[in-house]
Design a protein around this motif. Structure first.
Motif, PDB file in Angstrom:
ATOM      1  N   GLY A 154     -34.329 -35.854  28.080  1.00 25.33           N
ATOM      2  CA  GLY A 154     -35.439 -36.723  28.457  1.00 25.33           C
ATOM      3  C   GLY A 154     -36.757 -36.396  27.796  1.00 25.33           C
ATOM      4  N   SER A 156     -37.253 -36.360  24.482  1.00 26.38           N
ATOM      5  CA  SER A 156     -37.357 -37.086  23.204  1.00 26.38           C
ATOM      6  C   SER A 156     -37.815 -36.172  22.071  1.00 26.38           C
ATOM      7  N   SER A 168     -44.098 -45.940  21.601  1.00 25.53           N
ATOM      8  CA  SER A 168     -44.627 -45.999  22.969  1.00 25.53           C
ATOM      9  C   SER A 168     -45.771 -46.994  23.057  1.00 25.53           C
ATOM     10  N   TYR A 171     -43.913 -50.692  22.332  1.00 29.69           N
ATOM     11  CA  TYR A 171     -42.822 -51.139  23.205  1.00 29.69           C
ATOM     12  C   TYR A 171     -42.936 -50.613  24.633  1.00 29.69           C
ATOM     13  N   GLY A 172     -43.847 -49.676  24.883  1.00 29.21           N
ATOM     14  CA  GLY A 172     -43.954 -49.032  26.182  1.00 29.21           C
ATOM     15  C   GLY A 172     -43.183 -47.722  26.197  1.00 29.21           C
ATOM     16  N   GLU A 173     -43.608 -46.790  27.027  1.00 29.67           N
ATOM     17  CA  GLU A 173     -43.012 -45.452  27.030  1.00 29.67           C
ATOM     18  C   GLU A 173     -41.550 -45.470  27.463  1.00 29.67           C
ATOM     19  N   ALA A 174     -41.216 -46.308  28.440  1.00 25.16           N
ATOM     20  CA  ALA A 174     -39.829 -46.336  28.924  1.00 25.16           C
ATOM     21  C   ALA A 174     -38.883 -46.815  27.824  1.00 25.16           C
ATOM     22  N   THR A 175     -39.266 -47.884  27.116  1.00 29.31           N
ATOM     23  CA  THR A 175     -38.425 -48.387  26.022  1.00 29.31           C
ATOM     24  C   THR A 175     -38.353 -47.383  24.886  1.00 29.31           C
ATOM     25  N   ARG A 177     -38.426 -44.182  25.129  1.00 32.54           N
ATOM     26  CA  ARG A 177     -37.456 -43.150  25.537  1.00 32.54           C
ATOM     27  C   ARG A 177     -36.028 -43.666  25.406  1.00 32.54           C
ATOM     28  N   ASP A 178     -35.815 -44.937  25.769  1.00 30.00           N
ATOM     29  CA  ASP A 178     -34.477 -45.524  25.630  1.00 30.00           C
ATOM     30  C   ASP A 178     -34.049 -45.558  24.158  1.00 30.00           C
ATOM     31  N   THR A 181     -33.066 -42.063  23.123  1.00 24.21           N
ATOM     32  CA  THR A 181     -31.747 -41.723  23.655  1.00 24.21           C
ATOM     33  C   THR A 181     -30.645 -42.380  22.839  1.00 24.21           C
ATOM     34  N   SER A 423     -31.676 -49.573  21.497  1.00 22.09           N
ATOM     35  CA  SER A 423     -31.292 -49.541  22.914  1.00 22.09           C
ATOM     36  C   SER A 423     -30.689 -50.863  23.386  1.00 22.09           C
TER      37      SER A 423
END
Length: 446
Positions: A154, A156, A168, A171-175, A177-178, A181, A423
């Protein structure tokens, strides 16, 4: 007494593959050479010819795994080393990376991973003094490494910070990170087939994606797979196969494919019935394109020319797959993450804008321009198209619909462009999920 000739000890199985892997890693990380340059063509590593198919596959997987997990490997090794990774012996660094990658992510017995890394170090004059250190650190990695991997999950770590910050922000931090991954997984093999995708998926032990691409986990040389010699399919990521579909019915249309090599999109256009002119500035890449078309029994006019200087005009369509930072292809080309710098993007965007301006002049009124890049950077996608539309009143956007891309609504932007991410297209088996990061826009000339 007869004279006894000295015979060198036999090569330990697998050691040559690991030595070559170390050389190629050094080529990427120290000499800034791409994997493709070191694995194929006239400048390829000379030792590759001596490897068996099995060892060659092992070497490629080793290098790719290390580059895909480089940040995590660095973090784990720094935890296992009291004084940090030795900086005065590159082969010791490579041996630690190669040993740890096998222990943590590959189906190699721990004792073999440790032993072969130690042998690599012992055979190098500068690194030999670190043989005991390498042995101790990798044995400790075998005991503690899995827990350390879980601790880093998690974070990255395997994406350069400048790149992760850009993703980030856009696309935003959550995307972001996806995406990171998804890039950590070894990718599948994607094939564009001429016909009967279901039958080919069965034959190649794969599955058919919603877009019609056949995806398989088969490994080894693609030239040995059924259908290769018969020209029934070509290798092409599922995302890379989407832009050519934006032309709709291709029969009878005259289309120029700029920056065409190695030819996957040219093949799509020709197979769809278009009269294709394929342009690329590299003679070697055009030669490879011609070979691919010959194997596939497809026809296109091939021209060696800089896309910004090619004088053609009056085309029904222009497909411009522009040179870019290639950040969307990191899952297949993990060296990209460590070879590119943020400063490269500004130079590439200037070229992309020149190519776009030239592409407009090649179109007849009512002609369609499809612009695409295998980049996840908005500078090379959305911003490039916004800039063109602001400068050239003769061009307008022709939005794509989900129906044109097999119902994949998540890849169609509010403006009607295509934006795929690694993702996207998730799967229960991560190796069978994901897409290259691609951007595509369709414009029409008034």
């Amino acid at each position: 007494m007869p004279q006894v000739k000295y015979a060198p000890p036999p090569e330990v199985p697998g050691l040559a593959a690991r030595r070559i892997a170390a050389d190629i890693l050094d080529g990427v990380l120290q000499k800034h050479r791409t994997l493709d340059d070191q694995l194929e063509g006239a400048a390829a590593h000379p030792g590759l010819k001596t490897l068996s198919d099995r060892d060659r596959a092992l070497m490629r997987r080793l290098v790719a795994t290390i580059l895909r997990r480089l940040g995590t490997l660095g973090q784990i090794l720094s935890r296992l080393l009291d004084r940090g990774i030795p900086t005065d012996a590159p082969r010791a660094q490579s041996a630690l990376l190669i040993g740890a990658a096998q222990i943590l992510w590959m189906d190699v017995p721990d004792h073999a991973a440790v032993d072969l890394s130690v042998r690599m170090v012992q055979s190098d004059r500068r690194a030999a003094k670190y043989a005991g250190l390498v042995n101790a650190v990798l044995r400790r990695c075998a005991r503690e490494g899995k827990e350390l991997v879980e601790e880093t999950a998690g974070q990255s770590l395997d994406i350069p910070p400048w790149l992760l910050a850009r993703w980030s922000a856009h696309y935003g931090e959550a995307t972001a990170r996806d995406i990171a991954t998804a890039l950590s997984h070894e990718p599948s093999l994607d094939l564009t087939v001429k016909s009967d995708a279901e039958a080919w998926a069965t034959r190649l032990h794969g599955e058919v994606l919603p877009t019609g691409t056949v995806r398989t986990l088969l490994q080894g040389s693609v030239t040995m797979l059924p259908g290769f010699n018969d020209g029934q399919w070509w290798v092409q990521d599922a995302a890379a196969a989407l832009p050519a579909r934006l032309f709709g019915d291709l029969k009878g249309k005259r289309i120029v494919d700029l920056c065409a090599a190695p030819g996957g999109k040219t093949a799509q256009l020709a197979h769809g019935g278009a009269e294709v002119v394929a342009v690329d500035r590299s003679p070697n890449r055009v030669a490879r394109l011609r070979e691919n078309l010959g194997r596939l029994s497809l026809r296109a006019e091939t021209i060696v020319s800089d896309g910004t200087e090619y004088p053609g005009e009056g085309f029904d369509g222009v497909l411009l797959d522009a040179p870019c930072s290639s950040t969307g292809t990191i899952r297949r080309h993990p060296d990209v993450a460590w070879l590119k710098q943020e400063a490269d993007i500004a130079m590439l965007t200037a070229l992309q804008r020149r190519l776009l301006a030239k592409a407009v002049t090649m179109l007849k009124p009512g002609g369609v321009l499809v612009y695409c890049t295998c980049s996840m950077e908005p500078d090379e996608g959305e911003h490039a198209i916004a800039d063109l539309l602001a400068r050239d009143g003769s061009m307008r956007r022709m939005p794509a619909t989900a129906g044109e891309v097999s119902g994949l609504a998540e890849i169609v932007t509010p403006d009607g462009d295509l934006r795929t991410l690694p993702s996207h297209l998730p799967h229960a088996d991560p190796r069978l999920g994901g897409l290259d990061g691609f951007y595509a826009a369709r414009l029409v000339k008034s």
